[in-house]
Design a protein around this motif. Structure first.
Motif, PDB file in Angstrom:
ATOM      1  N   SER A 127      17.207  -5.764   7.354  1.00  8.89           N
ATOM      2  CA  SER A 127      17.904  -4.673   8.048  1.00  8.89           C
ATOM      3  C   SER A 127      18.112  -3.415   7.217  1.00  8.89           C
ATOM      4  O   SER A 127      18.534  -2.400   7.760  1.00  8.89           O
ATOM      5  CB  SER A 127      19.254  -5.166   8.559  1.00  8.89           C
ATOM      6  N   ASN A 128      17.810  -3.443   5.922  1.00 10.12           N
ATOM      7  CA  ASN A 128      18.091  -2.250   5.119  1.00 10.12           C
ATOM      8  C   ASN A 128      16.951  -1.885   4.163  1.00 10.12           C
ATOM      9  O   ASN A 128      17.197  -1.340   3.086  1.00 10.12           O
ATOM     10  CB  ASN A 128      19.412  -2.417   4.362  1.00 10.12           C
ATOM     11  N   LEU A 129      15.707  -2.135   4.558  1.00 15.34           N
ATOM     12  CA  LEU A 129      14.565  -1.772   3.713  1.00 15.34           C
ATOM     13  C   LEU A 129      14.384  -0.263   3.713  1.00 15.34           C
ATOM     14  O   LEU A 129      14.474   0.390   4.753  1.00 15.34           O
ATOM     15  CB  LEU A 129      13.282  -2.436   4.220  1.00 15.34           C
ATOM     16  N   ARG A 130      14.104   0.301   2.550  1.00 15.84           N
ATOM     17  CA  ARG A 130      13.845   1.731   2.442  1.00 15.84           C
ATOM     18  C   ARG A 130      12.826   1.966   1.319  1.00 15.84           C
ATOM     19  O   ARG A 130      12.695   1.150   0.410  1.00 15.84           O
ATOM     20  CB  ARG A 130      15.130   2.517   2.230  1.00 15.84           C
ATOM     21  N   VAL A 131      12.136   3.112   1.405  1.00 13.40           N
ATOM     22  CA  VAL A 131      11.108   3.466   0.428  1.00 13.40           C
ATOM     23  C   VAL A 131      11.463   4.825  -0.166  1.00 13.40           C
ATOM     24  O   VAL A 131      11.922   5.723   0.545  1.00 13.40           O
ATOM     25  CB  VAL A 131       9.706   3.505   1.089  1.00 13.40           C
ATOM     26  N   ASP A 132      11.210   4.990  -1.483  1.00 17.40           N
ATOM     27  CA  ASP A 132      11.659   6.201  -2.188  1.00 17.40           C
ATOM     28  C   ASP A 132      10.599   7.278  -2.378  1.00 17.40           C
ATOM     29  O   ASP A 132      10.836   8.252  -3.074  1.00 17.40           O
ATOM     30  CB  ASP A 132      12.261   5.809  -3.542  1.00 17.40           C
ATOM     31  N   GLU A 133       9.410   7.130  -1.778  1.00 17.01           N
ATOM     32  CA  GLU A 133       8.388   8.175  -1.847  1.00 17.01           C
ATOM     33  C   GLU A 133       7.717   8.321  -0.490  1.00 17.01           C
ATOM     34  O   GLU A 133       7.606   7.352   0.262  1.00 17.01           O
ATOM     35  CB  GLU A 133       7.333   7.845  -2.909  1.00 17.01           C
ATOM     36  N   THR A 134       7.257   9.530  -0.186  1.00 13.95           N
ATOM     37  CA  THR A 134       6.622   9.797   1.099  1.00 13.95           C
ATOM     38  C   THR A 134       5.183   9.296   1.099  1.00 13.95           C
ATOM     39  O   THR A 134       4.598   9.018   0.054  1.00 13.95           O
ATOM     40  CB  THR A 134       6.632  11.308   1.415  1.00 13.95           C
ATOM     41  N   GLY A 135       4.618   9.171   2.300  1.00 13.78           N
ATOM     42  CA  GLY A 135       3.217   8.792   2.469  1.00 13.78           C
ATOM     43  C   GLY A 135       3.047   7.608   3.394  1.00 13.78           C
ATOM     44  O   GLY A 135       4.010   7.072   3.957  1.00 13.78           O
ATOM     45  N   ASN A 136       1.783   7.211   3.576  1.00  8.43           N
ATOM     46  CA  ASN A 136       1.444   6.039   4.389  1.00  8.43           C
ATOM     47  C   ASN A 136       1.690   4.778   3.575  1.00  8.43           C
ATOM     48  O   ASN A 136       1.290   4.700   2.408  1.00  8.43           O
ATOM     49  CB  ASN A 136      -0.020   6.083   4.825  1.00  8.43           C
ATOM     50  N   LYS A 137       2.302   3.787   4.197  1.00  6.73           N
ATOM     51  CA  LYS A 137       2.688   2.555   3.498  1.00  6.73           C
ATOM     52  C   LYS A 137       2.351   1.331   4.346  1.00  6.73           C
ATOM     53  O   LYS A 137       2.245   1.407   5.562  1.00  6.73           O
ATOM     54  CB  LYS A 137       4.210   2.515   3.226  1.00  6.73           C
ATOM     55  N   THR A 138       2.234   0.204   3.665  1.00  8.75           N
ATOM     56  CA  THR A 138       2.280  -1.110   4.316  1.00  8.75           C
ATOM     57  C   THR A 138       3.169  -1.994   3.459  1.00  8.75           C
ATOM     58  O   THR A 138       3.303  -1.776   2.249  1.00  8.75           O
ATOM     59  CB  THR A 138       0.897  -1.784   4.469  1.00  8.75           C
ATOM     60  N   GLU A 145       0.861  -1.194   0.000  1.00  6.29           N
ATOM     61  CA  GLU A 145       0.000   0.000   0.000  1.00  6.29           C
ATOM     62  C   GLU A 145       0.881   1.223   0.000  1.00  6.29           C
ATOM     63  O   GLU A 145       1.899   1.275   0.690  1.00  6.29           O
ATOM     64  CB  GLU A 145      -0.932   0.015   1.216  1.00  6.29           C
ATOM     65  N   GLY A 146       0.466   2.213  -0.782  1.00  4.00           N
ATOM     66  CA  GLY A 146       1.227   3.439  -0.914  1.00  4.00           C
ATOM     67  C   GLY A 146       2.038   3.419  -2.193  1.00  4.00           C
ATOM     68  O   GLY A 146       2.271   2.380  -2.800  1.00  4.00           O
ATOM     69  N   THR A 147       2.463   4.603  -2.603  1.00  2.00           N
ATOM     70  CA  THR A 147       3.225   4.728  -3.842  1.00  2.00           C
ATOM     71  C   THR A 147       4.713   4.619  -3.561  1.00  2.00           C
ATOM     72  O   THR A 147       5.156   4.732  -2.423  1.00  2.00           O
ATOM     73  CB  THR A 147       2.924   6.079  -4.507  1.00  2.00           C
ATOM     74  N   GLY A 148       5.453   4.413  -4.619  1.00  2.00           N
ATOM     75  CA  GLY A 148       6.900   4.314  -4.501  1.00  2.00           C
ATOM     76  C   GLY A 148       7.361   2.884  -4.656  1.00  2.00           C
ATOM     77  O   GLY A 148       6.583   1.988  -4.990  1.00  2.00           O
ATOM     78  N   SER A 149       8.651   2.711  -4.401  1.00  2.74           N
ATOM     79  CA  SER A 149       9.258   1.387  -4.508  1.00  2.74           C
ATOM     80  C   SER A 149       9.965   1.034  -3.210  1.00  2.74           C
ATOM     81  O   SER A 149      10.461   1.914  -2.496  1.00  2.74           O
ATOM     82  CB  SER A 149      10.271   1.362  -5.650  1.00  2.74           C
ATOM     83  N   LEU A 150      10.003  -0.246  -2.928  1.00  2.00           N
ATOM     84  CA  LEU A 150      10.716  -0.767  -1.761  1.00  2.00           C
ATOM     85  C   LEU A 150      12.091  -1.224  -2.224  1.00  2.00           C
ATOM     86  O   LEU A 150      12.211  -2.004  -3.170  1.00  2.00           O
ATOM     87  CB  LEU A 150       9.939  -1.941  -1.154  1.00  2.00           C
ATOM     88  N   TYR A 151      13.125  -0.727  -1.564  1.00  2.00           N
ATOM     89  CA  TYR A 151      14.506  -1.053  -1.914  1.00  2.00           C
ATOM     90  C   TYR A 151      15.202  -1.719  -0.732  1.00  2.00           C
ATOM     91  O   TYR A 151      14.688  -1.743   0.367  1.00  2.00           O
ATOM     92  CB  TYR A 151      15.271   0.215  -2.316  1.00  2.00           C
ATOM     93  N   GLY A 152      16.392  -2.181  -0.995  1.00  2.00           N
ATOM     94  CA  GLY A 152      17.187  -2.883   0.013  1.00  2.00           C
ATOM     95  C   GLY A 152      17.098  -4.374  -0.257  1.00  2.00           C
ATOM     96  O   GLY A 152      16.692  -4.820  -1.333  1.00  2.00           O
ATOM     97  N   THR A 153      17.461  -5.154   0.728  1.00  2.00           N
ATOM     98  CA  THR A 153      17.376  -6.613   0.590  1.00  2.00           C
ATOM     99  C   THR A 153      15.941  -7.017   0.887  1.00  2.00           C
ATOM    100  O   THR A 153      15.526  -7.068   2.047  1.00  2.00           O
ATOM    101  CB  THR A 153      18.364  -7.306   1.549  1.00  2.00           C
ATOM    102  N   THR A 154      15.174  -7.291  -0.161  1.00  2.00           N
ATOM    103  CA  THR A 154      13.750  -7.595  -0.014  1.00  2.00           C
ATOM    104  C   THR A 154      13.458  -9.088   0.037  1.00  2.00           C
ATOM    105  O   THR A 154      12.323  -9.484   0.259  1.00  2.00           O
ATOM    106  CB  THR A 154      12.931  -6.949  -1.149  1.00  2.00           C
ATOM    107  N   THR A 155      14.472  -9.907  -0.156  1.00  2.00           N
ATOM    108  CA  THR A 155      14.336 -11.358  -0.035  1.00  2.00           C
ATOM    109  C   THR A 155      15.453 -11.850   0.870  1.00  2.00           C
ATOM    110  O   THR A 155      16.624 -11.552   0.638  1.00  2.00           O
ATOM    111  CB  THR A 155      14.447 -12.049  -1.401  1.00  2.00           C
ATOM    112  N   THR A 156      15.075 -12.589   1.895  1.00  2.00           N
ATOM    113  CA  THR A 156      16.072 -13.161   2.804  1.00  2.00           C
ATOM    114  C   THR A 156      15.549 -14.480   3.347  1.00  2.00           C
ATOM    115  O   THR A 156      14.339 -14.725   3.357  1.00  2.00           O
ATOM    116  CB  THR A 156      16.431 -12.189   3.951  1.00  2.00           C
TER     117      THR A 156
END
Length: 181
Positions: free
Chosen positions: A146-157, A124-135
Protein backbone atom coordinates in the motif's frame (compact mmCIF):
# COMPACT_ATOMS: atom_id res chain seq x y z
CA UNK A 1 -22.42 -56.63 1.62
CA UNK A 2 -23.43 -55.57 -1.83
CA UNK A 3 -21.69 -56.19 -5.10
CA UNK A 4 -21.61 -52.86 -6.83
CA UNK A 5 -18.95 -51.91 -9.36
CA UNK A 6 -18.36 -48.35 -10.51
CA UNK A 7 -16.04 -46.74 -13.01
CA UNK A 8 -15.04 -43.21 -13.87
CA UNK A 9 -16.87 -42.16 -17.04
CA UNK A 10 -16.13 -38.53 -17.82
CA UNK A 11 -15.54 -35.04 -16.53
CA UNK A 12 -16.43 -31.57 -17.69
CA UNK A 13 -15.83 -28.19 -16.11
CA UNK A 14 -18.98 -28.69 -14.01
CA UNK A 15 -19.56 -32.44 -13.64
CA UNK A 16 -17.67 -35.62 -12.80
CA UNK A 17 -19.52 -38.76 -13.87
CA UNK A 18 -19.18 -42.29 -12.51
CA UNK A 19 -21.16 -45.16 -13.98
CA UNK A 20 -22.41 -48.25 -12.16
CA UNK A 21 -20.97 -51.07 -14.24
CA UNK A 22 -22.33 -53.94 -12.16
CA UNK A 23 -25.46 -53.55 -10.09
CA UNK A 24 -26.08 -55.35 -6.84
CA UNK A 25 -28.08 -58.56 -7.05
CA UNK A 26 -29.42 -58.13 -3.52
CA UNK A 27 -33.06 -56.94 -3.52
CA UNK A 28 -32.71 -55.54 0.02
CA UNK A 29 -29.41 -53.76 -0.58
CA UNK A 30 -29.35 -52.25 -4.05
CA UNK A 31 -25.82 -50.94 -3.57
CA UNK A 32 -24.11 -48.00 -2.08
CA UNK A 33 -21.26 -45.83 -3.30
CA UNK A 34 -19.35 -44.01 -0.60
CA UNK A 35 -16.96 -41.21 -1.45
CA UNK A 36 -14.89 -40.51 1.61
CA UNK A 37 -12.81 -37.32 1.71
CA UNK A 38 -13.63 -36.71 -1.95
CA UNK A 39 -11.57 -33.76 -3.16
CA UNK A 40 -11.55 -32.07 -6.54
CA UNK A 41 -8.76 -29.94 -7.95
CA UNK A 42 -10.05 -27.82 -10.84
CA UNK A 43 -7.59 -27.05 -13.62
CA UNK A 44 -8.83 -23.56 -14.46
CA UNK A 45 -10.59 -20.56 -12.99
CA UNK A 46 -11.70 -19.56 -9.54
CA UNK A 47 -12.30 -22.37 -7.08
CA UNK A 48 -15.78 -22.78 -5.65
CA UNK A 49 -15.76 -23.34 -1.89
CA UNK A 50 -17.61 -26.64 -2.05
CA UNK A 51 -20.03 -28.77 -4.02
CA UNK A 52 -22.54 -31.56 -3.56
CA UNK A 53 -22.86 -35.13 -4.73
CA UNK A 54 -26.17 -35.85 -6.45
CA UNK A 55 -27.78 -38.88 -8.11
CA UNK A 56 -29.04 -38.09 -11.57
CA UNK A 57 -29.74 -41.69 -12.53
CA UNK A 58 -32.96 -43.25 -13.78
CA UNK A 59 -33.40 -45.64 -10.88
CA UNK A 60 -33.38 -45.19 -7.15
CA UNK A 61 -33.56 -41.80 -5.53
CA UNK A 62 -32.87 -39.61 -8.58
CA UNK A 63 -32.94 -35.85 -8.62
CA UNK A 64 -31.15 -33.09 -6.83
CA UNK A 65 -30.99 -34.79 -3.45
CA UNK A 66 -27.79 -33.98 -1.64
CA UNK A 67 -25.96 -37.26 -1.05
CA UNK A 68 -22.87 -35.74 0.46
CA UNK A 69 -20.36 -33.03 0.00
CA UNK A 70 -17.06 -32.63 -1.70
CA UNK A 71 -14.21 -30.28 -1.03
CA UNK A 72 -12.65 -28.35 -3.85
CA UNK A 73 -8.97 -27.70 -3.25
CA UNK A 74 -6.30 -25.81 -5.17
CA UNK A 75 -2.96 -27.34 -6.00
CA UNK A 76 0.27 -26.34 -4.32
CA UNK A 77 1.35 -22.71 -4.54
CA UNK A 78 3.24 -22.35 -7.82
CA UNK A 79 3.47 -18.74 -9.01
CA UNK A 80 2.45 -15.14 -8.42
CA UNK A 81 0.28 -12.83 -10.50
CA UNK A 82 -0.49 -9.14 -10.22
CA UNK A 83 -4.16 -8.58 -9.39
CA UNK A 84 -3.52 -4.83 -9.27
CA UNK A 85 -0.71 -3.57 -11.49
CA UNK A 86 1.24 -0.45 -10.50
CA UNK A 87 -0.16 2.74 -12.04
CA UNK A 88 1.48 5.98 -13.13
CA UNK A 89 2.50 8.03 -10.12
CA UNK A 90 4.25 11.24 -9.14
CA UNK A 91 7.82 10.97 -7.90
CA UNK A 92 8.07 9.98 -4.20
CA UNK A 93 4.29 9.43 -3.93
CA UNK A 94 2.70 6.11 -2.96
CA UNK A 95 1.46 4.07 -5.92
CA UNK A 96 -2.35 4.07 -5.80
CA UNK A 97 -4.36 1.99 -5.82
CA UNK A 98 -2.21 -0.38 -3.77
CA UNK A 99 -0.24 -2.96 -5.76
CA UNK A 100 -1.67 -6.45 -5.17
CA UNK A 101 -0.16 -9.87 -5.85
CA UNK A 102 -2.01 -13.20 -5.66
CA UNK A 103 -0.61 -16.72 -5.15
CA UNK A 104 -1.81 -19.25 -7.74
CA UNK A 105 -1.39 -22.98 -8.34
CA UNK A 106 -0.03 -24.55 -11.53
CA UNK A 107 -3.47 -24.30 -13.16
CA UNK A 108 -4.06 -20.66 -12.26
CA UNK A 109 -6.40 -21.34 -9.33
CA UNK A 110 -6.29 -19.04 -6.32
CA UNK A 111 -4.27 -20.49 -3.42
CA UNK A 112 -5.69 -19.15 -0.17
CA UNK A 113 -2.61 -19.42 2.00
CA UNK A 114 -1.52 -16.90 4.59
CA UNK A 115 2.07 -16.21 5.57
CA UNK A 116 3.91 -16.46 2.24
CA UNK A 117 6.53 -13.71 2.24
CA UNK A 118 6.41 -11.69 -1.01
CA UNK A 119 9.24 -9.31 -1.92
CA UNK A 120 8.82 -6.42 -4.37
CA UNK A 121 11.88 -5.06 -6.22
CA UNK A 122 12.46 -2.41 -8.88
CA UNK A 123 13.63 -4.33 -11.95
CA UNK A 124 13.61 -1.80 -14.79
CA UNK A 125 14.36 1.89 -14.65
CA UNK A 126 16.60 3.94 -12.42
CA UNK A 127 16.03 4.92 -8.83
CA UNK A 128 15.07 3.05 -5.72
CA UNK A 129 11.85 1.45 -4.55
CA UNK A 130 10.78 2.57 -1.07
CA UNK A 131 7.97 1.76 1.31
CA UNK A 132 7.07 -1.67 2.62
CA UNK A 133 8.70 -3.88 -0.01
CA UNK A 134 8.25 -7.16 1.85
CA UNK A 135 4.87 -8.34 3.11
CA UNK A 136 3.15 -11.65 3.83
CA UNK A 137 0.04 -12.94 2.11
CA UNK A 138 -3.27 -12.70 3.95
CA UNK A 139 -5.72 -15.62 4.39
CA UNK A 140 -6.84 -15.17 0.78
CA UNK A 141 -3.29 -15.65 -0.52
CA UNK A 142 -2.93 -12.01 -1.49
CA UNK A 143 -0.07 -9.65 -0.66
CA UNK A 144 -0.99 -5.95 -0.57
CA UNK A 145 1.67 -3.26 -1.01
CA UNK A 146 0.00 0.00 0.00
CA UNK A 147 2.90 2.45 0.24
CA UNK A 148 5.38 1.68 -2.57
CA UNK A 149 7.08 4.73 -4.05
CA UNK A 150 9.98 5.44 -6.42
CA UNK A 151 12.50 8.30 -6.07
CA UNK A 152 13.36 8.94 -9.76
CA UNK A 153 11.25 9.68 -12.83
CA UNK A 154 10.95 7.45 -15.90
CA UNK A 155 9.47 4.16 -17.09
CA UNK A 156 9.65 1.41 -14.47
CA UNK A 157 8.72 -2.19 -13.78
CA UNK A 158 8.66 -4.00 -10.47
CA UNK A 159 8.93 -7.72 -9.79
CA UNK A 160 7.14 -9.73 -7.12
CA UNK A 161 8.95 -12.84 -5.87
CA UNK A 162 8.58 -15.44 -3.13
CA UNK A 163 10.73 -18.41 -2.18
CA UNK A 164 9.79 -21.48 -4.24
CA UNK A 165 7.32 -19.61 -6.50
CA UNK A 166 7.71 -18.29 -10.04
CA UNK A 167 8.16 -14.52 -9.88
CA UNK A 168 6.16 -12.03 -11.97
CA UNK A 169 7.22 -8.73 -13.52
CA UNK A 170 4.72 -5.89 -13.68
CA UNK A 171 3.62 -3.93 -16.70
CA UNK A 172 5.48 -0.69 -17.34
CA UNK A 173 4.37 2.34 -15.36
CA UNK A 174 5.66 5.89 -15.28
CA UNK A 175 7.02 7.91 -12.41
CA UNK A 176 6.49 11.57 -13.27
CA UNK A 177 7.31 14.98 -11.90
CA UNK A 178 4.64 16.26 -9.55
CA UNK A 179 1.49 17.28 -11.45
CA UNK A 180 2.58 15.89 -14.85
CA UNK A 181 0.26 13.17 -16.14
Amino acid sequence: TTNLAMSFTSRTSELITFTVTQASTSPNRPGQAVFSNFRVRPTDGVLPNSGIIINEGTTGFAGNTNYGSLNVVPGQANHLIFTQQPTNVNINQAIAPAVRVQVRDQFGNYVEQAGIEVIMTLTEGTGSLYGTTTTSTNTEGEAVFSNLRVDETGNKTITASATGLTAIESDYFQVLLDGVF
